[in-house]
Every structure is written in structure tokens, then in C-alpha cells.
Design an enzyme around this catalytic site. Sequence first.
Site, PDB file in Angstrom:
ATOM      1  CB  CYS A 172     -22.029 -43.487 -10.944  1.00 14.50           C
ATOM      2  SG  CYS A 172     -21.669 -41.759 -11.179  1.00 14.50           S
ATOM      3  CG  PHE A 173     -25.940 -47.326  -8.965  1.00 17.66           C
ATOM      4  CD1 PHE A 173     -25.686 -47.992  -7.775  1.00 17.66           C
ATOM      5  CD2 PHE A 173     -26.618 -46.116  -8.911  1.00 17.66           C
ATOM      6  CE1 PHE A 173     -26.095 -47.454  -6.557  1.00 17.66           C
ATOM      7  CE2 PHE A 173     -27.029 -45.563  -7.702  1.00 17.66           C
ATOM      8  CZ  PHE A 173     -26.766 -46.240  -6.518  1.00 17.66           C
TER       9      PHE A 173
END
Length: 414
Positions: free
Chosen positions: A9-10
Site C-alpha cells: 500500500c502507498f
Amino acid sequence: MAAAPPSYCFVAFPPCSKDGLVVFGKNSARPRDEVQEVVYFAAADHEPGSKVECTYIEIEQVPKTHAVVLSRPSWLWGAEMGANEHGVCVANEAVVTREPASESEALLGMDLVRLGLERGATAKEALDVIVALLEEHGQGGNYYEDGSSCHTFQSAFLIVDRNEAWILETSGKYWAAEKITEGVKCICNQLSLTTKIDAEHPELRNYVKSQGWWNEDSDFNFSEVFSLDDDHIACCSGRESLEKQGGDVSAQAMIDVLRDKDSGVCVDSESFLTTASIVSVLPQDPSFPCIHYFTGTPDPSRSIFKPFIFVDDVKLVPKVQSPSFGNDDPAKKIPRFQEKPDRRHELYKAHEWARSLLENDQDKGQKLMRIMLDLEKQGLEAMEDILSRTEILDPAEVVDLFYDCVDTELKFFK
């Protein structure tokens, strides 16, 4: 102890991202044959005293739930990732800590994703919802649709809105969280919080002292205290790619990172596959709409990202929804998962054909992929146009947006 699936996840904030946008993305790594669907649930009012049936347990419902769009493994109630009408995005990661996750059926991390989105109008509200439910109901139960073995994990979350993000990491009911308002952040299937903790379970430090895991002679480092051995070493190679953009992180840049197999962000291994992906663009100016791009199909390097915008009466898209088996679903019967029904939706089946073409007829496969990427590019450009306008968006313009994109993709496959 089983390895947690390697999802990534970013989030990128200005000044790392373009045009005052917060950009969020996730690749969901799951068992290779698992189907994810994209589902929309409208905002709703609920009767006092009503209950909501999550994947394994029933809990108290709240008086009002927000509209949500979710990408979820089609056998469960919760979601791997999603967004709500207020511009909140939540994604979760399965993590392993020194405390074994419970096999007893409780809330899954994926249930908490959906509950946070349905009940929180900001990232901090969603975090508060998740930790309160953890305290009340706990987390536990099988993370996979597997009748032969119980796969259990603790949970980490990336919770984002137009102004800030929270990284929330948990072990049982204990938790810590860090607030993010700038730069680029990544979370994966390992704990990442260290000594910068902006909120925590009130009994967290007393608990770890009672276990003999920490004494006050050293700084409290969440990852060091809760990780197995050196499992908390930084794991996010994709973060460097985003940081190199130098203020230009956009939806396209996030998509490119999620497609990168060389870095390991796009997972395609013997056990796991990136079964679905999301990218969300959240303008810090609240007069502009948030835009959420979903694949609804596996392997983002062979899928296209299709835009969704929250408006009233948004058109539902049955072609990315798996068949429903009601109370006959093996996921709902005890003992669970004694059979595995065919959960493929229409887009998934068409995409299977396209993947087969890519593998078996390179020329035709590459030609199809070029057409699909051109279709995606047109969608990205149309959304950039919406975000650059001065006039308010007419909801009628986008009520069919996701439906039309899925429909067009299916036509190309046929």
C-alpha cells in the site's frame, strides 16, 4: 508460522504528488485462484438495535452508514481496500507478530476495512472506529477460503483522506498509529512503526512490559517489540520509485509502480498473485471530486484501471460482481469451506481469456494490451480534465462512468 501475503500500500502527499493531490494505491496479494469483485453500497439509515452480519460474527449496527465502493475477495463481507463518499480510503495488510493471531472467529482485518469506511467521515474517524471495534470484538478467523487449514494473521492498515493518513498496526487488541501529512509512505506485510507513535492503545506499554518484551531502559519501538526477529526491516522498494518522481506523483505514476514485477510490488509467485488493485486521487481542495480507479481483475500489468466517482444513484455494475450463493454459500455453513464454488464474475472470465491470449499468442496478446492501455489512457485523461475544470461537476456526467468503462473493456475482450 505461515508467511503473510506480500501486498503493498502507498500514499503520496504534496509536495511529492502533483497539483495538490493525495495519491493512494494498493496491490492486493492473495491466493492465486481467489476472485475479487468490485461492489458499491449506498449510504443507508438503520433501525435502532439492528445488527450487521460480518464475515464470521454479527455486531451492532450504527444509525447511519456512508456510501462505499469496495474491492473484496468475493467470499467475505469486508474488503481488501476501498473508499467512501467522504474521500476516505482504507487498505489492510495481513502481518505476522510475535503474538499468534487467533483462530477463533471474530472480525477479520478485511471486515475492519469496510466498517471503518462505512462509519468514518475522516481518516481519524475511521481509525477510531477500527480500534474501538478491535477492543470490543477482537480479530481472528481464517483469512482464506480454505477448509483444510486455518490461516490467521494480525492486521495493519493505511487510512487516508484529503488531508492526512494514518498507519495503524495491531497485534490482538493492542495497536499503535502514526499520522502522515507529507512525503511518500508505504506499508507491506511487515510491521513498520518504530518510535514515532501519535496514538496508541492506552494499555499498550503496560502489556508489553508484563510480557517481558520491553522495559523502560530503551525507547519504545513498536516494530522491534512486536516483530519476529528482524521481520520489521523496510520492505517497500516501490517507495523509491515514487520518491524519484520528484513532486510529480500522479495516478499514472502510482499505476506504474503497482505494475512493477521486477521490484516485487506486483506479485506473481507460486502461492500468491496480485488479485486486484486500486489507485485513488484525493484533491486537497474539497470542491473537486475524489476519483478511484479499480482493476477488478488480477495482475495489474495485464489489467486496466477504470475510474469511479461517488454521485447519487451511481449505476451498479453486475459484470464485476461475483454470483451470490446466499445461505448456501460454503463460507457461511459450519464447518466452513467444505466446497469452493465458482465465484468468477463476467469481467474475470473475459480477463482469463485475455491472459491466456497474452501467454499463448504474443502478437495478438500485445495488440490487445495496446488497445486496452489506450482505453485506460483515455480514462485517465478524461479524469484529469475533470480535475482541471473550474465549473462544478455535473453528477449526470459520471453516474455511468465505471459501468461504461467495464462495458467497453468487455467489448474489446469479445
